[in-house]
Write a protein that holds these residues in place. Structure first.
Motif: not given
Length: 368
Positions: A297-306, A323-328, A357-361
């Protein structure tokens, strides 16, 4: 002889195709419950209904709810017969459909009176309420977890059918910490792991430890680079392995993949970051196929930055959930502190320049 990378790095998809060629699920084996934990379920036994009959879910007085209508502390209801006391887990007496707390029945010598009403099913565990008749302990293709083991134990099932690929790890001196990390990941994935230590870093010593007669997958750890003391790829070649050395993957560029007879083999770098990246990108898909595992199972969240990436080479990014986003945390090079903090990993295909940034991955969890 000095090891050399191929003039052009092998694309990740090509390397994976080499490993997966002709590979299918291994034969199921039946294991005791303790050994089956974390393995991938194969055909599961069908459980009987549990509990097999109505039981008391709490300690108290077993009664019939229709006989208690109107009972209260202000209007106690006398009973013509003494009620039956049940402990949690006892079978419910015939005709009783509720269990009242100890203080809901007042005893005075041979007489008893009820101080509260009851409703059908109160304090009762219904037959089949925990597991329905002919239900499986676990779903085929999924890991055997603590819940599956619980269901098997309460149903008195002693063994479970699982798929458990056999992994042989040959550790090259100097890569012990990485070997232990990969071993931990392998056992967490339900593999049957055997570890051998090469005597020295030279090709002859490493080759002597290579044995595919009792495994489904062979890994060497350490010595996959092109340094003067690196000889793992040379040792594999001396044993007759057909290898591709050098992957279009970062980290993990100096890894090698191929076959030794019919057994897939990988030479992993000795550094923790590159070895773990190759584990995620190549070994996990391989062992999931061998285990007959359902897709992870993959977890989809927006990227916090590019995230920026180089076209032409696949890169893996480490991510932390914030905060419900993926931080690289790291891309291409993985310091230990990033590995320790990471919650998930993201594969960036060689055809991509990265993600905005902001793109769901879709990222995969480091620990399931």
């Amino acid at each position: 002889m000095t090891q050399r990378l191929l003039p052009s790095l092998t694309p990740l998809d090509t390397a994976l195709a080499v490993l997966l060629r002709g590979v299918g699920p291994v034969a199921p084996v039946e294991l005791p419950l303790a050994e089956a934990a974390r393995c991938i379920a194969a055909g599961m036994p069908l459980l009987s209904a549990y509990p097999p009959r109505n039981i008391a879910a709490v300690d108290g007085w077993a009664l019939r709810a229709n006989d208690l209508v109107g009972a209260s502390s202000y209007s106690p209801l006398p009973l013509t017969e003494l009620p039956a006391w049940v402990d949690a887990g006892d079978a419910m007496p015939a005709g009783c459909d509720c269990v009242l707390d100890a203080d809901a029945v007042e005893m005075s010598g041979p007489l008893a009176q009820v101080l509260a009403e009851g409703v059908p099913g109160q304090g009762v565990g219904r037959a089949g309420g925990d597991t329905a008749d002919r239900s499986p302990a676990a779903t085929a293709g999924h890991p055997i977890d603590a819940t599956a083991l619980l269901l098997a134990r309460v149903a008195d099932v002693e063994r479970l059918s699982v798929r458990r690929p056999r992994l042989h790890i040959v550790n090259v001196p100097g890569a012990t910490a990485t070997m232990q990390m990969i071993t931990d990941h392998a056992r967490a994935a339900g593999l049957d792991v055997i570890v051998h230590q090469a005597g020295t870093r030279d090709a002859a010593s490493i080759a002597e430890a290579l044995d595919v007669s009792v495994c489904d997958l062979l890994l060497t750890i350490g010595g996959s680079g092109v340094g003067r003391a690196d000889a793992a790829v040379t040792a594999l070649a001396q044993r007759g392995a057909e290898l591709t050395h050098g992957l279009a993957l970062q980290p993990g560029r100096t890894a090698a993949v191929g076959r030794l007879g019919k057994v897939p083999v990988l030479a992993l770098p000795g550094a923790p970051g590159p070895a773990l990246a190759v584990w995620f990108a190549l070994v996990l898909p391989l062992i999931d196929t061998m285990s007959g595992r359902q897709p992870r199972r993959a977890v989809t969240l927006p990227l916090a930055r590019k995230i920026a990436s180089n076209v032409g080479i696949a890169e893996i990014a480490l991510l932390a959930e914030e905060r419900k986003a993926w931080m690289p945390l790291a891309v291409g090079e993985w310091p230990l502190h990033a590995i320790a903090r990471a919650d998930a990993w993201l594969l960036i295909p060689a055809s991509h320049e990265g993600f905005a940034a902001g793109e769901p991955v879709d990222a995969y969890m480091m620990r399931e």
